[in-house]
Motif scaffolding. Structure first.
Motif, mmCIF file in Angstrom:
data_model
loop_
_atom_site.group_PDB
_atom_site.id
_atom_site.type_symbol
_atom_site.label_atom_id
_atom_site.label_comp_id
_atom_site.label_asym_id
_atom_site.label_seq_id
_atom_site.Cartn_x
_atom_site.Cartn_y
_atom_site.Cartn_z
ATOM 1 N N ARG A 1 71.009 33.388 25.972
ATOM 2 C CA ARG A 1 71.175 33.400 24.514
ATOM 3 C C ARG A 1 71.593 32.034 23.987
ATOM 4 O O ARG A 1 71.192 31.644 22.888
ATOM 5 C CB ARG A 1 72.192 34.475 24.101
ATOM 6 C CG ARG A 1 71.663 35.895 24.196
ATOM 7 C CD ARG A 1 72.464 36.854 23.349
ATOM 8 N NE ARG A 1 72.249 36.624 21.921
ATOM 9 C CZ ARG A 1 72.799 37.356 20.950
ATOM 10 N NH1 ARG A 1 73.609 38.358 21.264
ATOM 11 N NH2 ARG A 1 72.573 37.096 19.694
ATOM 12 N N ASP B 1 67.515 32.885 19.224
ATOM 13 C CA ASP B 1 66.676 33.703 18.356
ATOM 14 C C ASP B 1 65.578 34.446 19.113
ATOM 15 O O ASP B 1 64.700 35.057 18.491
ATOM 16 C CB ASP B 1 66.034 32.828 17.269
ATOM 17 C CG ASP B 1 67.067 32.159 16.379
ATOM 18 O OD1 ASP B 1 68.091 32.810 16.100
ATOM 19 O OD2 ASP B 1 66.864 30.993 15.996
ATOM 20 N N LEU C 1 67.658 39.031 23.246
ATOM 21 C CA LEU C 1 68.576 39.879 22.483
ATOM 22 C C LEU C 1 68.522 41.313 22.994
ATOM 23 O O LEU C 1 69.565 41.977 23.153
ATOM 24 C CB LEU C 1 68.205 39.825 21.000
ATOM 25 C CG LEU C 1 69.076 40.642 20.049
ATOM 26 C CD1 LEU C 1 70.509 40.113 20.051
ATOM 27 C CD2 LEU C 1 68.504 40.590 18.630
ATOM 28 N N ASP D 1 70.316 41.603 26.230
ATOM 29 C CA ASP D 1 71.748 41.489 25.962
ATOM 30 C C ASP D 1 72.329 42.838 25.553
ATOM 31 O O ASP D 1 73.382 43.253 26.045
ATOM 32 C CB ASP D 1 71.969 40.442 24.864
ATOM 33 C CG ASP D 1 73.437 40.118 24.651
ATOM 34 O OD1 ASP D 1 74.257 40.432 25.539
ATOM 35 O OD2 ASP D 1 73.774 39.558 23.594
ATOM 36 N N VAL D 2 71.619 43.551 24.665
ATOM 37 C CA VAL D 2 72.098 44.855 24.207
ATOM 38 C C VAL D 2 72.161 45.846 25.369
ATOM 39 O O VAL D 2 73.160 46.567 25.545
ATOM 40 C CB VAL D 2 71.201 45.398 23.079
ATOM 41 C CG1 VAL D 2 71.508 46.864 22.790
ATOM 42 C CG2 VAL D 2 71.391 44.565 21.814
ATOM 43 N N ASN E 1 81.119 43.476 19.163
ATOM 44 C CA ASN E 1 79.961 43.072 18.346
ATOM 45 C C ASN E 1 78.679 43.837 18.691
ATOM 46 O O ASN E 1 77.593 43.469 18.235
ATOM 47 C CB ASN E 1 79.684 41.558 18.482
ATOM 48 C CG ASN E 1 80.891 40.722 18.113
ATOM 49 O OD1 ASN E 1 81.529 40.967 17.102
ATOM 50 N ND2 ASN E 1 81.200 39.737 18.952
ATOM 51 N N LEU E 2 78.789 44.895 19.490
ATOM 52 C CA LEU E 2 77.582 45.601 19.926
ATOM 53 C C LEU E 2 76.846 46.251 18.755
ATOM 54 O O LEU E 2 75.615 46.170 18.670
ATOM 55 C CB LEU E 2 77.937 46.654 20.977
ATOM 56 C CG LEU E 2 76.761 47.532 21.442
ATOM 57 C CD1 LEU E 2 75.683 46.695 22.117
ATOM 58 C CD2 LEU E 2 77.247 48.629 22.387
ATOM 59 N N GLU F 1 76.689 45.515 15.598
ATOM 60 C CA GLU F 1 75.981 44.517 14.795
ATOM 61 C C GLU F 1 74.742 44.009 15.528
ATOM 62 O O GLU F 1 73.662 43.854 14.932
ATOM 63 C CB GLU F 1 76.914 43.349 14.480
ATOM 64 C CG GLU F 1 76.265 42.246 13.652
ATOM 65 C CD GLU F 1 77.206 41.078 13.398
ATOM 66 O OE1 GLU F 1 76.732 40.037 12.908
ATOM 67 O OE2 GLU F 1 78.410 41.212 13.698
ATOM 68 N N THR F 2 74.881 43.764 16.832
ATOM 69 C CA THR F 2 73.753 43.266 17.622
ATOM 70 C C THR F 2 72.664 44.318 17.732
ATOM 71 O O THR F 2 71.467 44.008 17.636
ATOM 72 C CB THR F 2 74.226 42.852 19.025
ATOM 73 O OG1 THR F 2 75.329 41.954 18.912
ATOM 74 C CG2 THR F 2 73.111 42.175 19.798
ATOM 75 N N ARG F 3 73.054 45.573 17.926
ATOM 76 C CA ARG F 3 72.070 46.659 18.011
ATOM 77 C C ARG F 3 71.289 46.784 16.708
ATOM 78 O O ARG F 3 70.059 46.948 16.699
ATOM 79 C CB ARG F 3 72.745 47.993 18.334
ATOM 80 C CG ARG F 3 73.216 48.125 19.769
ATOM 81 C CD ARG F 3 73.955 49.435 20.000
ATOM 82 N NE ARG F 3 73.032 50.556 19.958
ATOM 83 C CZ ARG F 3 73.004 51.483 19.010
ATOM 84 N NH1 ARG F 3 73.837 51.423 17.993
ATOM 85 N NH2 ARG F 3 72.157 52.472 19.063
ATOM 86 N N ASN G 1 70.812 44.491 14.480
ATOM 87 C CA ASN G 1 69.963 43.311 14.353
ATOM 88 C C ASN G 1 68.703 43.454 15.197
ATOM 89 O O ASN G 1 67.585 43.151 14.745
ATOM 90 C CB ASN G 1 70.754 42.068 14.786
ATOM 91 C CG ASN G 1 70.004 40.780 14.538
ATOM 92 O OD1 ASN G 1 69.156 40.685 13.651
ATOM 93 N ND2 ASN G 1 70.320 39.757 15.326
ATOM 94 N N LEU G 2 68.861 43.940 16.419
ATOM 95 C CA LEU G 2 67.711 44.129 17.299
ATOM 96 C C LEU G 2 66.751 45.170 16.739
ATOM 97 O O LEU G 2 65.521 44.987 16.798
ATOM 98 C CB LEU G 2 68.185 44.541 18.697
ATOM 99 C CG LEU G 2 67.084 44.883 19.696
ATOM 100 C CD1 LEU G 2 66.162 43.690 19.937
ATOM 101 C CD2 LEU G 2 67.697 45.377 21.016
#
Length: 557
Positions: free
Chosen positions: A96, A101, A106, A109-110, A121-122, A124-126, A128-129
């Motif tokens: 990452r 980007d 990503l 990572d999730v 931050n999971l 938010e990341t989920r 976003n993905l």
């Protein structure tokens, strides 16, 4: 590019992993640091489940090119499969930092974070993905997440369909020419079950008794085996219960499809779907006139080459047809087969399992990636409202164990109220499960085999009905076990039902006795009944095919 690399990639895409490995190794014998050969070689070994070798190769790739993000992403993925989650988190962090980007990075990572229960931050990341995935697919580009992730990490049936469709569109295959052989009316139907799970693992444990209950007067049953021989008695039992076995493990996708076609399979039932190391391209060749998805993959494949998907009124209600590329066939009761008489060892003591003798034990033996933050928060609330109780979990990996204890502390629950059990063979696991007073389910992806195991052991389960297939499975299982009242409509109701059951030993005793006495009569464990329903469904599918009618959704009475 070296033509041997091109040849290797083509072989890998066609499922011919041996030829792919040979091509890449030929290049590396002359150019040991050729990254274009190293990374796909690691991929070939990973697809063959040789994760040790794959990690060695990906590690070498990161040493050759320490600034190559894909090398680090591939290493992280392989480490995830080996449950070396701390190292996997470090590797995906490197990826990452090099390509912040990159959607595929990503996504990895999730999934690693969920496997490790590393939830900072999971959410938010989920989110976003998910947004990136929808936009990427809308542009006609490959989905950054794989279908298994969409089906098990998001309670979003439209996302699962979109990802499945995008993945299926990437399969570079064409239908085989139809067989010249005729199927005269009245001839036995040849049903071929395709799976990599004909061994001592969840799919094999579920179908152990099923094939032997099919009516051999009207049907011929073939095992289409794409898995490795694990040497288990269960594998031999499953294969022996079929009329024939096609060993397809070493064949390319097209050659495997040709073997299925030439064996005269009328109805291909894929028990694997998009699971790890899938062979979806076999079904994409359309090697049988009718193709069905069932059991292994918890949701739609999104693939146009499957005609039907077998479900039931709960996991695939009629108003969910829009979320499936396949036509839904709803079986009576529960879609999942189960073994009513599994082997089980002697019941151990609580002390031998690290459990307290005089405290309420709530269990969840789902693997770590199924434990989402919302479900865990609900469990902690139950623990808070039931003082002295403990939560018995599967020790999936050391990173998840550490993180779950940290999360419990954040919720105000003492870390030592979480007790972790090691993996065990099925017979020992069923024996130890009887020590639990009750079981709590996960939300986004329910317990499937794990829920059935608990019910067979006489342990009442509380679940929550979700929005998509994987989050509705336990509701189906409980309903077929005569325990519909243990299904909650939302997280708050889940907590209320769990606390009520925890505080009412008399109710738990009633439910336990109901389950134990029902092992021989509840629909959940009635494998012969399910076999008959499957046969009626297969015959209806075949009749439509014989009449040149398109597949249509239907429900068996």
């Amino acid at each position: 590019m070296d033509e041997r690399i091109t040849k290797g990639r083509q072989a890998l895409a066609s499922g011919d992993r041996r030829s792919a490995v040979a091509s890449f190794e030929a290049v590396l014998a002359e150019e040991p640091d050729n990254l274009a050969a190293l990374i796909p070689l690691g991929r070939a070994h990973m697809l063959s489940s040789d994760f040790v070798k794959a990690c060695e190769i990906f590690t070498r790739a990161t040493q050759v090119a320490p600034d190559h993000a894909e090398a680090w992403r591939s290493l992280a993925e392989c480490l995830r499969f080996r449950d070396q989650l701390d190292d996997a988190l470090d590797a995906i962090g490197r990826a990452r930092s090099l390509a912040p980007d990159n959607p595929r990075i990503l996504a990895q990572d999730v999934f690693i974070a969920m496997r490790a229960c590393a939830w900072d931050n999971l959410e938010e990341t989920r989110a976003n993905l998910r947004d990136i995935t929808y936009k990427t697919i809308a542009r006609g580009e490959p989905s950054p997440m794989r279908p298994f992730m969409a089906a098990t990490c998001y309670d979003d049936p439209m996302l699962a369909l979109a990802v499945g469709r995008a993945e299926a569109a990437r399969l570079p295959v064409r239908a085989l020419p139809a067989s010249d052989s005729e199927h005269p009316p009245g001839k036995k139907l040849t049903v071929g079950y395709l799976s990599a799970g004909f061994g001592n693992q969840p799919t094999g444990q579920l179908v152990r008794k099923l094939f032997g209950h099919h009516n051999r007067k009207t049907m011929k049953i073939l095992a289409l085996d794409i898995g490795r021989d694990d040497g288990s008695d269960l594998r031999r039992e499953i294969r022996d219960s079929c009329d024939g076995v096609l060993d397809l493990q070493t064949l390319s996708d097209r050659d495997a499809a040709l073997a299925i076609r030439d064996a005269g399979v009328d109805i291909l039932v894929d028990l694997h779907g998009w699971l790890q190391n899938h062979r979806m391209a076999i079904a994409a060749h359309r090697p049988a006139p009718v193709r069905v998805s069932w059991l292994g993959f918890p949701g739609t494949t999104g693939a146009p080459f499957f005609d039907y998907l077998l479900g039931d009124a709960i996991v695939t209600p009629g108003n969910h047809q829009r979320y499936f590329s396949e036509k839904l066939v709803r079986l009576p009761g529960c879609y999942q087969p189960n073994d009513s008489s599994p082997a089980v060892t002697d019941k151990p003591s609580r002390a031998s399992c690290g459990l307290p003798d005089n405290r309420l034990v709530m269990a969840c033996f789902n693997v770590a990636y199924k434990i989402d933050p919302q479900s865990f928060a609900a469990w902690c609330e139950v623990l808070r409202q039931v003082p002295g109780s403990v939560l018995w979990l599967l020790d999936t990996n050391t990173t998840a164990r550490r993180n779950l204890r940290d999360q419990a502390t954040r919720h105000g629950i003492e870390a030592d109220r979480l007790i972790f059990a090691p993996f065990a063979n099925k017979a020992d696991h069923l024996a130890r499960l009887t020590l639990a007073d009750m079981a709590l389910d996960t939300g986004i992806c329910n317990g499937h085999t794990t829920t059935t195991d608990a019910l067979w052991a006489g342990v009442p389960v509380v679940t929550r009905l979700g929005n998509h297939f994987a989050s509705r499975v336990a509701a189906s299982l409980l309903t077929a076990a005569g325990m519909k009242g243990q299904v909650a409509p939302n997280p708050a109701a889940f907590v209320d039902k769990s606390v009520f059951l925890a505080n009412n030993p008399e109710r738990r005793t009633v439910l336990r006795n109901h389950l134990i006495s029902g092992r021989s009569k509840l629909p959940l464990f009635d494998t012969p009944r399910l076999a008959r329903h499957l046969e009626v469904a297969y015959r209806a599918m075949w009749d439509r095919h014989r009449q040149n009618l398109p597949p249509v959704a239907f429900e068996l009475a």
